[in-house]
Enzyme design. Structure first.
Site, PDB file in Angstrom:
ATOM      1  N   GLY A  72       0.686  -1.091  -0.060  1.00  0.00           N
ATOM      2  CA  GLY A  72      -0.116  -0.030   0.081  1.00  0.00           C
ATOM      3  C   GLY A  72       0.795   1.296   0.096  1.00  0.00           C
ATOM      4  O   GLY A  72       1.974   1.117   0.405  1.00  0.00           O
ATOM      5  N   GLN A  77       2.854   9.790   1.330  1.00  0.00           N
ATOM      6  CA  GLN A  77       4.391   9.393   1.494  1.00  0.00           C
ATOM      7  C   GLN A  77       5.039   9.917   0.119  1.00  0.00           C
ATOM      8  O   GLN A  77       6.168   9.681   0.390  1.00  0.00           O
ATOM      9  CB  GLN A  77       4.221   7.773   1.318  1.00  0.00           C
ATOM     10  CG  GLN A  77       3.671   7.421   2.681  1.00  0.00           C
ATOM     11  CD  GLN A  77       3.614   5.939   2.618  1.00  0.00           C
ATOM     12  OE1 GLN A  77       2.288   5.271   2.128  1.00  0.00           O
ATOM     13  NE2 GLN A  77       4.279   5.041   3.088  1.00  0.00           N
ATOM     14  N   CYS A 117       5.882  -0.028   6.896  1.00  0.00           N
ATOM     15  CA  CYS A 117       5.409   0.843   6.178  1.00  0.00           C
ATOM     16  C   CYS A 117       6.675   1.296   5.522  1.00  0.00           C
ATOM     17  O   CYS A 117       7.897   1.370   5.657  1.00  0.00           O
ATOM     18  CB  CYS A 117       5.063   1.818   7.180  1.00  0.00           C
ATOM     19  SG  CYS A 117       4.370   3.428   6.454  1.00  0.00           S
ATOM     20  N   LEU A 118       6.289   1.772   4.047  1.00  0.00           N
ATOM     21  CA  LEU A 118       7.500   1.934   3.441  1.00  0.00           C
ATOM     22  C   LEU A 118       8.144   3.067   3.718  1.00  0.00           C
ATOM     23  O   LEU A 118       9.179   3.392   3.388  1.00  0.00           O
ATOM     24  CB  LEU A 118       7.110   2.175   1.862  1.00  0.00           C
ATOM     25  CG  LEU A 118       6.441   0.931   1.039  1.00  0.00           C
ATOM     26  CD1 LEU A 118       5.648   1.317  -0.156  1.00  0.00           C
ATOM     27  CD2 LEU A 118       7.434  -0.093   0.725  1.00  0.00           C
ATOM     28  N   HIS A 159      -4.698   1.513   7.601  1.00  0.00           N
ATOM     29  CA  HIS A 159      -3.126   2.264   7.585  1.00  0.00           C
ATOM     30  C   HIS A 159      -2.831   3.315   6.665  1.00  0.00           C
ATOM     31  O   HIS A 159      -2.083   4.336   7.107  1.00  0.00           O
ATOM     32  CB  HIS A 159      -2.075   0.964   7.476  1.00  0.00           C
ATOM     33  CG  HIS A 159      -0.893   1.348   7.449  1.00  0.00           C
ATOM     34  ND1 HIS A 159       0.155   0.913   8.285  1.00  0.00           N
ATOM     35  CD2 HIS A 159       0.058   2.131   6.388  1.00  0.00           C
ATOM     36  CE1 HIS A 159       1.383   1.274   7.772  1.00  0.00           C
ATOM     37  NE2 HIS A 159       1.228   2.229   6.730  1.00  0.00           N
ATOM     38  N   GLU A 160      -3.406   2.929   5.506  1.00  0.00           N
ATOM     39  CA  GLU A 160      -3.210   4.138   4.564  1.00  0.00           C
ATOM     40  C   GLU A 160      -3.795   5.310   4.581  1.00  0.00           C
ATOM     41  O   GLU A 160      -3.354   6.443   4.447  1.00  0.00           O
ATOM     42  CB  GLU A 160      -3.366   3.496   2.940  1.00  0.00           C
ATOM     43  CG  GLU A 160      -2.416   2.428   2.605  1.00  0.00           C
ATOM     44  CD  GLU A 160      -0.947   2.561   2.807  1.00  0.00           C
ATOM     45  OE1 GLU A 160      -0.537   3.746   2.635  1.00  0.00           O
ATOM     46  OE2 GLU A 160      -0.350   1.430   3.084  1.00  0.00           O
ATOM     47  N   HIS A 163      -2.344   7.568   6.962  1.00  0.00           N
ATOM     48  CA  HIS A 163      -1.230   8.661   6.240  1.00  0.00           C
ATOM     49  C   HIS A 163      -2.043   9.891   5.678  1.00  0.00           C
ATOM     50  O   HIS A 163      -1.321  10.896   5.902  1.00  0.00           O
ATOM     51  CB  HIS A 163      -0.683   7.954   5.047  1.00  0.00           C
ATOM     52  CG  HIS A 163       0.415   6.907   5.464  1.00  0.00           C
ATOM     53  ND1 HIS A 163       1.531   7.390   6.185  1.00  0.00           N
ATOM     54  CD2 HIS A 163       0.591   5.639   5.284  1.00  0.00           C
ATOM     55  CE1 HIS A 163       2.359   6.181   6.271  1.00  0.00           C
ATOM     56  NE2 HIS A 163       1.814   5.183   5.745  1.00  0.00           N
TER      57      HIS A 163
HETATM   58 NI    NI Z   1       2.677   3.362   5.510  1.00  0.00          NI
END
Ligand code: NI
Length: 193
Positions: A72, A77, A117-118, A159-160, A163
């Site tokens: 995701g 991000q 998380c990226l 989660h996304e 953000h």
């Molecule tokens: Ni994330």
């Protein structure tokens, strides 16, 4: 509490072909902000018009997510502060879900799942979220979407969406864990110069 199920172990040809498809397409990988970059705390604005630029953003975000690789990615991000997320929790990486202006309209239960998380590479920890959610959104062409999700997909959507309001999964951790993580990130950034 229920445990988050593993994604299906479905070995499919598309999985093998995916890296090739990525090379065929013009790659446009976007740089991903890393915790604790203050830009990750910005609140994203709703998308008000569905333009070719939005389609391009979604395509670039999807390529960036697949290349990372991740399941995701939120526009926040990649330093674009619009309510846009891309998700693909499939084993075969051929089930892209695009959510523009997502809103959770129903949530029930509780599930604990290990998240990563990226924007926090190499760090994983358990977070408790709603087990089952219904999300309403539009895709990149402005078409309405409604999805009820559980398991990894439900976790990923929540989660996304966090953000997009400047919140990260590490914000759910204890102050001690967050302090350790911040120290680790500072050390890493020092080493990177
Ligand atoms: Ni994330």
């Amino acid at each position: 509490k229920t445990q988050c199920p593993k994604p299906p172990q479905n070995k499919d040809l598309t999985r093998i072909l995916h890296p090739l498809r990525c090379i065929w397409q013009a790659m446009a990988l976007l740089p991903i902000l890393e915790y604790p970059d203050p830009r990750l705390k910005k609140v994203a604005a709703p998308v008000t018009s569905f333009t070719p630029d939005l389609v391009r953003l979604v395509r670039d975000m999807a390529e960036t997510m697949y290349a990372a690789p991740g399941v995701g990615l939120a526009a926040t991000q990649v330093d674009v502060h619009k309510r846009v997320i891309v998700i693909d929790v499939s084993e075969t990486k051929d089930d892209l879900l695009v959510l523009v202006n997502p809103e959770i309209v129903a949530a029930e239960g509780e599930a604990e799942c290990e998240e990563g998380c990226l924007s926090v590479p190499g760090y994983y920890d358990k977070v408790t979220r709603a087990a089952r959610i219904t999300v309403r959104a539009r895709n990149e062409r402005g078409e309405p979407i409604e999805r009820t999700a559980e398991g990894l997909l439900a976790v990923c959507i929540q989660h996304e969406m966090d953000h997009l309001i400047g919140k990260m999964f590490v914000d759910y951790l204890s102050p001690l864990k967050r302090a350790r993580l911040a120290a680790r990130q500072r050390k890493k950034q020092r080493l990177a110069g």
